[in-house]
Motif scaffolding. Structure first.
Motif, PDB file in Angstrom:
ATOM      1  N   ALA A  83      -7.662  -1.979  -0.588  1.00 19.26           N
ATOM      2  CA  ALA A  83      -7.301  -1.393   0.705  1.00 19.26           C
ATOM      3  C   ALA A  83      -8.506  -0.641   1.254  1.00 19.26           C
ATOM      4  CB  ALA A  83      -6.120  -0.448   0.560  1.00 19.26           C
ATOM      5  N   THR A  84      -8.616  -0.638   2.565  1.00 18.07           N
ATOM      6  CA  THR A  84      -9.704   0.085   3.207  1.00 18.07           C
ATOM      7  C   THR A  84      -9.289   1.530   3.469  1.00 18.07           C
ATOM      8  OG1 THR A  84      -8.972  -0.438   5.444  1.00 18.07           O
ATOM      9  CG2 THR A  84     -10.461  -2.034   4.364  1.00 18.07           C
TER      10      THR A  84
ATOM     11  N   THR B 238      -3.871   5.252   7.758  1.00 11.38           N
ATOM     12  CA  THR B 238      -2.775   4.797   8.617  1.00 11.38           C
ATOM     13  C   THR B 238      -1.459   4.853   7.851  1.00 11.38           C
ATOM     14  OG1 THR B 238      -4.251   3.360   9.883  1.00 11.38           O
ATOM     15  CG2 THR B 238      -1.894   2.831   9.941  1.00 11.38           C
ATOM     16  N   GLU B 239      -1.477   4.383   6.603  1.00 13.75           N
ATOM     17  CA  GLU B 239      -0.253   4.384   5.799  1.00 13.75           C
ATOM     18  C   GLU B 239       0.196   5.801   5.471  1.00 13.75           C
ATOM     19  OE1 GLU B 239       3.071   2.863   4.527  1.00 13.75           O
ATOM     20  OE2 GLU B 239       1.500   1.563   5.330  1.00 13.75           O
TER      21      GLU B 239
ATOM     22  N   LEU C  82       0.842  -1.195   0.000  1.00 18.39           N
ATOM     23  CA  LEU C  82       0.000   0.000   0.000  1.00 18.39           C
ATOM     24  C   LEU C  82       0.876   1.243   0.000  1.00 18.39           C
ATOM     25  CD1 LEU C  82      -2.749   1.325   0.130  1.00 18.39           C
ATOM     26  CD2 LEU C  82      -2.750   0.952   2.604  1.00 18.39           C
TER      27      LEU C  82
ATOM     28  N   SER D 150      -9.335   3.076   6.321  1.00 12.54           N
ATOM     29  CA  SER D 150      -8.506   3.169   7.528  1.00 12.54           C
ATOM     30  C   SER D 150      -7.069   2.727   7.237  1.00 12.54           C
ATOM     31  CB  SER D 150      -9.102   2.345   8.664  1.00 12.54           C
ATOM     32  OG  SER D 150      -9.143   0.976   8.335  1.00 12.54           O
ATOM     33  N   GLN D 151      -6.885   1.716   6.379  1.00 18.86           N
ATOM     34  CA  GLN D 151      -5.535   1.301   6.014  1.00 18.86           C
ATOM     35  C   GLN D 151      -4.805   2.429   5.283  1.00 18.86           C
ATOM     36  OE1 GLN D 151      -6.764  -2.186   3.792  1.00 18.86           O
ATOM     37  NE2 GLN D 151      -5.779  -3.543   5.274  1.00 18.86           N
TER      38      GLN D 151
END
Length: 170
Positions: free
Chosen positions: A35-36, A42-43, A3, A38-39
């Protein structure tokens, strides 16, 4: 692919907010690397902490626009040129094919018929996506179109193979 590299690649085209990246992701990379939300956020935080992207503008309700830094571009280029792609050797689809002999021929052909249908649905979904995008001459459009063509051809091949395989079952 990670990601991290997907986001760096999208930001190599132009600065974007997390929301903008999510929308661009949904119409381009989600078919190859889901990918969500939230992912992604976060990334983005991890990339900012690592100095690979920076916040170039802030707007209402905490909206942040991110820009690729020189370090981020160097990491993206390193990943593209120095890191070998991972070969995906696991296939749930083919593992099941190996064991279709434990089913009745009708059940085995049913599995392959479902695979034909799935392949057709995915093909049509990609075709509609292709028609919905206003392709440009920018690198993301050119290479995105190439990647989308891979998906179209893969699903057409898988559909054709599943039809052939169903005919092999006695």
């Amino acid at each position: 692919m990670s990601l991290r590299h997907a986001l760096l690649g999208l930001l190599s085209e132009r600065p974007a907010s997390g929301y903008d990246l999510l929308k661009r992701f949904e119409t381009s990379l989600a078919n190859v690397w889901p990918a969500t939300q939230s992912q992604m956020y976060t990334e983005l935080s991890k990339l900012a902490d690592a100095g690979m992207i920076s916040v170039s503008a802030e707007g209402p309700r905490g909206r942040k626009e991110y820009t690729l830094t020189d370090e981020g571009l160097a990491e993206l280029r390193h990943w593209l040129t120095e890191t070998k792609p991972q070969r995906n050797t696991r296939s749930d689809v083919l593992l099941r094919v190996f064991f279709l002999g434990v089913l009745t021929p009708e059940q085995a052909r049913g599995y392959l018929a479902e695979l034909m249908e799935l392949s057709e649905q995915e093909y049509e979904s990609l075709r509609r996506l292709d028609e919905s995008i206003d392709w440009g001459e920018d690198p993301l459009s050119v290479h995105g179109k190439i990647a989308l063509e891979y998906g179209l051809r893969f699903n057409a091949m898988r559909r054709e193979w599943a039809e052939w395989a169903a005919d092999q079952i006695r």
